[in-house]
Design a protein around this motif. Structure first.
Motif, mmCIF file in Angstrom:
data_model
loop_
_atom_site.group_PDB
_atom_site.id
_atom_site.type_symbol
_atom_site.label_atom_id
_atom_site.label_comp_id
_atom_site.label_asym_id
_atom_site.label_seq_id
_atom_site.Cartn_x
_atom_site.Cartn_y
_atom_site.Cartn_z
ATOM 1 N N GLU A 1 0.842 -1.202 0.000
ATOM 2 C CA GLU A 1 0.000 0.000 0.000
ATOM 3 C C GLU A 1 0.876 1.251 0.000
ATOM 4 O O GLU A 1 1.856 1.344 0.743
ATOM 5 N N TYR B 1 -2.250 -8.031 -2.922
ATOM 6 C CA TYR B 1 -3.127 -6.860 -2.970
ATOM 7 C C TYR B 1 -2.268 -5.602 -2.978
ATOM 8 O O TYR B 1 -1.250 -5.512 -2.295
ATOM 9 N N SER B 2 -2.704 -4.608 -3.726
ATOM 10 C CA SER B 2 -1.970 -3.351 -3.761
ATOM 11 C C SER B 2 -2.948 -2.202 -3.901
ATOM 12 O O SER B 2 -4.009 -2.337 -4.515
ATOM 13 N N SER B 3 -2.597 -1.064 -3.276
ATOM 14 C CA SER B 3 -3.431 0.142 -3.371
ATOM 15 C C SER B 3 -2.569 1.324 -2.975
ATOM 16 O O SER B 3 -1.410 1.184 -2.593
ATOM 17 N N TYR B 4 -3.163 2.516 -3.013
ATOM 18 C CA TYR B 4 -2.415 3.729 -2.709
ATOM 19 C C TYR B 4 -2.980 4.449 -1.491
ATOM 20 O O TYR B 4 -2.867 5.636 -1.332
ATOM 21 N N TYR B 5 -3.620 3.690 -0.598
ATOM 22 C CA TYR B 5 -4.098 4.268 0.652
ATOM 23 C C TYR B 5 -3.765 3.293 1.768
ATOM 24 O O TYR B 5 -3.419 2.155 1.543
ATOM 25 N N TYR B 6 -3.883 3.770 2.999
ATOM 26 C CA TYR B 6 -3.513 2.919 4.123
ATOM 27 C C TYR B 6 -4.441 3.182 5.293
ATOM 28 O O TYR B 6 -4.760 4.319 5.608
#
Length: 889
Positions: free
Chosen positions: A849, A877-882
């Motif tokens: 993330e 899984y990958s994203s740009y928020y945490y």
């Protein structure tokens, strides 16, 4: 001085009057006699229950006798508790208690006379029941606890799946997967799974989408469903109407491709309302619904045929059954020849219903002999009804086989919402204060409570699961089992679920010992005052307090009170009169102070409080000698506690307390503490904290928060102790490196370091902890390089490294972290690449993330230059928020 003399004379006169009342009506002797008789009644009930469970024939006459005896035991218990209420009220401390002792002298005389009459009535009824008992051959079994937990129970909680095992649905699963990933269909598609309760609809849905699922309970409203999809379960704003939330959901889902799972959709009009919030933007989004009703499935999607689940055939049924009876064994060879015929008969009785096979398998797994199997077969000789009733019959069979005390433990699951994840420790504490857990000399109450959970799980009546990122345990119950649980509980007057329905209120007859209210109601029309437990609202939904006004004070015999209300600004004063309370849980309150009369609740063992505006808790709380567990609001640390000399020495849990002089004066006396969390610790507390912690030989979980934490003092305090399993340090450490491994508590299982500002690589120390399973480093390390050495972290299961902004290089040597299953890398913005050694780590889950684009390009599937390092990981899984999951004690 004169006033004191007058007071002494008045008190003497009052005592004489009270003693005269006892002599006149024999109240004390009557209560003691009644207590003895109540124990006998409970023994008779256990004996009748044992006779039924051992294959005895239970006719209507015996059932009626048991019902009458149970009601009489309730009546006796009420008389005893009422007497004790009057006694406790006279013992209240302070000026108020002094005045009350005399104000209520003559009222007490009246109550004692009524008690005398009530006891005489009990005698008459008991005499009649005793005569009837001899006709039915129900003999006294003595002052025993009843059936004990089997010595052959597997000592480890079974690792059950999220739902019943997948057997016989491979073809349906393949079809659903094809529909999910069909690239030729970019339109929004609704996939329906249809079948009766217990067929495995939820199992099949989860097998296709087992992470981040949205599960919708049958009892939820459309408004709650929308909140869950938005992840706004706790939102209580009056602006949250169905219309406004529908717009929010629509706009949220419109931004990308989505998969939503709705479990147990129960009405066509509910689906029609929900359908409006799912946008069709031609990106291949999908919705999976499970339902028991074919008409709902057909309405949901006219172009895709619903997946109608069938009953299992004999071969599949036998496979599923044997999986539960002989876990972790080869089903082809596990069953001995002398049991084969019994397997055949038992499997036939289940009629191919998966849940029935699972539950019956769990029951038989506790029978270690051929004779034990035979008894189960004999008890199932009669024909079962078709469909869901057949399953309920089998579920009831497993329930009836429970030891007497375990039945109460099982029925308590009816006090919780459908699909609710229940913290096991909270459940065990509730069982304890209700008196369900017998005393065992060689075990603590909590240990025995876990034994009870273990046996219920062994019988497949409940599930016990562990948290993915920590060592916490939760339990839940299948919805069909919950239906049976509530049905049994209502029949036994164990509990009643209150609905805002006058017909339902009339049916209740105000006789239940526990009242459950999950829905908003205008007024609580419940006149009886014999309740022992009141559950009002739940964790995800606070209710208005207005329905309880004028009612709460009537329930003077309450032992358990759980209130979740909407922003109540004052502490409910009626709680003051509930002096039998043992468990008090208050959430959703906004009051600033807990009043001094909290000390009147002399029986209180557990006090859990949530209030965002709380500033003061009266010191009288700490005078309650029975206190075991105290959890205060997270934001409450304006003033440290003033416990004085009369500390609750039996205290086991103390959470969210501000540091102060009490650390040196009082903390060393709390030698039974198992869980402790302290806020605003500083170097000023270093020596006293270290000295005090060394005296807490039972401490298993410690959370410390502060601007500068004396880490060496805290860690070395446990150098020679072996109980500490969980340590959380939140704040800058006074030394920029961890103490040497030799002084670290070697039994640590969980370690959480947040904002530690370490300058030297912590892995060199931490990787040598032999039992460490869960590690989180959050803003914890400011160095540029991190190394995990060969054979390091031998037991580590979960690792989270978050916001290590300066980290550029991470090296994992061969055979390091050989057990690691879950890894999170979050916002380590200068980390160049995935470590080479990760290719040898047996990960199940990798979450990335907030990582930079260059890093993410290197791990692109098949094309990225680092893809080979993680291609073996099944879930990435990958994203740009945490979102932080940092663990508190």
């Amino acid at each position: 001085m004169a006033d004191a003399a007058v007071g002494f004379v008045v008190e003497k006169l009052g005592n004489l009057l009270l003693q005269e009342a006892i002599n006149l009506y024999g109240a004390k002797g009557k209560v003691e006699w009644l207590q003895r008789e109540l124990r006998q009644m409970q023994c008779f009930l256990k004996d009748a229950d044992a006779k039924k469970n051992n294959g005895g024939i239970v006719g209507e006459s015996i059932k009626n006798w048991v019902t009458d005896m149970r009601d009489l035991s309730f009546e006796a218990e009420d008389i005893i508790d009422t007497f004790m209420y009057s006694k406790l009220r006279r013992q209240q401390p302070g000026c108020i208690g002094f005045i009350k002792r005399y104000m209520f002298i003559f009222v007490d005389l009246i109550h004692k006379h009524k008690g005398y009459v009530d006891v005489e009535g009990i005698k008459t009824k008991l005499h009649d029941l005793s005569q009837r008992r001899s006709l039915y051959g129900i003999a006294n079994i003595g002052e025993t606890i009843g059936t004990t937990i089997s010595q052959n129970v597997i000592p480890i909680l079974p690792q059950l799946p999220d739902d019943i095992d997948m057997v016989g649905f491979d073809d349906e699963k393949k079809k659903i997967v094809q529909e999910l990933v069909n690239v030729n269909n970019a339109n929004l598609s609704v996939i329906s799974i249809v079948g009766m309760g217990g067929l495995g609809k939820t199992t099949l849905a989860k097998s296709n989408y087992n992470d981040h699922e949205v599960i919708i309970s049958q009892q939820y409203t459309i408004l709650e469903i929308l909140k869950v999809i938005l992840s706004e379960k706790s939102e209580t704003s009056s602006e949250n109407t169905i219309q406004t939330l529908s717009v929010k959901v629509f706009e949220k889902l419109k931004k990308g491709k989505y998969l939503v799972v709705l479990d147990d959709v129960w009405k066509a009009d509910v689906w029609n309302e929900l359908l409006k919030v799912f946008p069709d933007v031609n990106n291949g989004s999908r919705v999976i619904i499970t339902t028991r009703f074919l008409n709902v499935a057909k309405i949901a999607n006219l172009t895709i045929q619903p997946h109608e689940l069938r009953l299992l055939n004999e071969k599949e049924s036998k496979e599923l059954f044997l999986r539960k009876v002989f876990p972790r064994q080869d089903i082809e060879t596990c069953c001995s020849a002398d049991l084969v015929e019994y397997v055949h008969q038992l499997v036939q009785r289940c009629g191919g219903l998966p849940l029935a096979l699972v539950v019956l398998g769990g029951l038989v797994s506790t029978k270690q002999t051929k004779d034990g199997w035979r008894k189960v077969v004999v008890s199932m000789k009669r024909q079962f009804a078709e469909g869901g009733k057949r399953c309920l019959e089998i579920l009831a069979l497993s329930y009836n086989d429970l030891p007497y005390y375990l039945k109460s433990c099982f029925l308590y699951f009816g006090c919780f919402k459908e699909d609710e994840e229940i913290p096991t420790i909270s459940l065990i504490r509730l069982w304890s204060v209700e008196g369900f857990l017998p005393t065992k000399n060689d075990k603590t109450i909590e240990e025995f409570g876990f034994d009870c959970l273990e046996e219920l799980a062994q019988r497949c009546l409940i599930q016990v699961t562990k948290g993915e990122y920590d060592d916490s345990k939760y339990c839940r119950i299948y919805d069909l089992l919950r239906d049976m649980c509530i049905s049994e509980a209502k029949e036994n007057k164990f509990l009643e679920i209150f609905q805002n329905d006058t017909a339902n209120c009339a049916k209740m007859a105000n006789a239940a010992r526990r009242l459950i209210i999950f829905n908003e109601i205008e007024i609580l029309n419940y006149s009886k005052s014999k309740l022992r437990g009141l559950f009002y609202g739940h964790r995800n939904l606070g209710l208005s307090f207005r329905a309880l006004k004028g009612q709460l004070g009537k329930f003077k015999l309450l032992r358990v009170l759980c209130l979740n209300t909407n922003h109540m600004s004052e502490f409910p004063t009626k709680i003051k009169s509930l002096i039998h309370l043992r468990y008090l849980y208050l959430e959703g309150f906004l009051f600033k102070e807990v009043p001094s009369w909290i000390g009147h609740l002399r029986n209180l063992r557990t006090f859990i409080l949530s209030s965002h505006k709380l500033k003061k808790i009266s010191d009288s709380l700490w005078t309650i000698g029975n206190l075991r567990h105290v959890k205060l609001p997270m934001l409450f640390w304006d003033d440290p506690p003033n416990m004085g000399n009369n500390v609750p020495k039996n205290l086991q849990t103390l959470k969210m307390i501000k540091a102060g002089s009490w650390i040196g004066n009082t903390l060393p006396k709390l030698t039974n503490l198992c869980k402790l969390s302290i806020h605003e610790v500083s170097n000023d507390h270093a020596d006293t904290l270290s000295s005090s912690l060394q005296k807490l030989g039972h401490l298993a979980s410690l959370y410390i928060n502060g601007h500068e934490i004396p880490s060496d003092n805290i860690i070395t305090a446990f150098q020679d102790q072996h109980c500490l399993k969980k340590l959380s340090l939140y704040g800058s450490l006074n030394r920029k490196q961890l103490p040497h491994n030799d002084v670290f508590p070697q039994q640590l299982v969980e370690l959480y370091l947040k904002r530690s500002e370490l300058e030297q690589d912590p892995m060199a120390t931490l990787e040598k902890l032999p039992h460490l399973k869960y590690l989180e480093l959050f803003h914890a390390y400011k160095g540029k390089q991190m190394i995990c050495s060969a054979t390091g972290f031998p037991q580590l299961l979960s690792l989270k490294i978050c916001f290590l902004y300066d980290l550029k290089e991470w090296k994992i040597e061969e055979k390091a972290m050989s057990c690691l299953k879950s890894l999170w890398i979050v916002k380590c913005k200068w980390l160049k690449m995935i470590p080479e050694g990760l290719k040898n780590v047996p990960l199940d889950k990798l979450v990335l993330e907030g990582m930079y684009k260059e890093f993410m390009n290197r791990i692109k599937e098949n094309t990225g230059e680092d893809w080979y390092k993680i291609q073996h990981v099944p879930n990435i899984y990958s994203s740009y928020y945490y979102v932080s999951f940092f663990n508190l004690v």
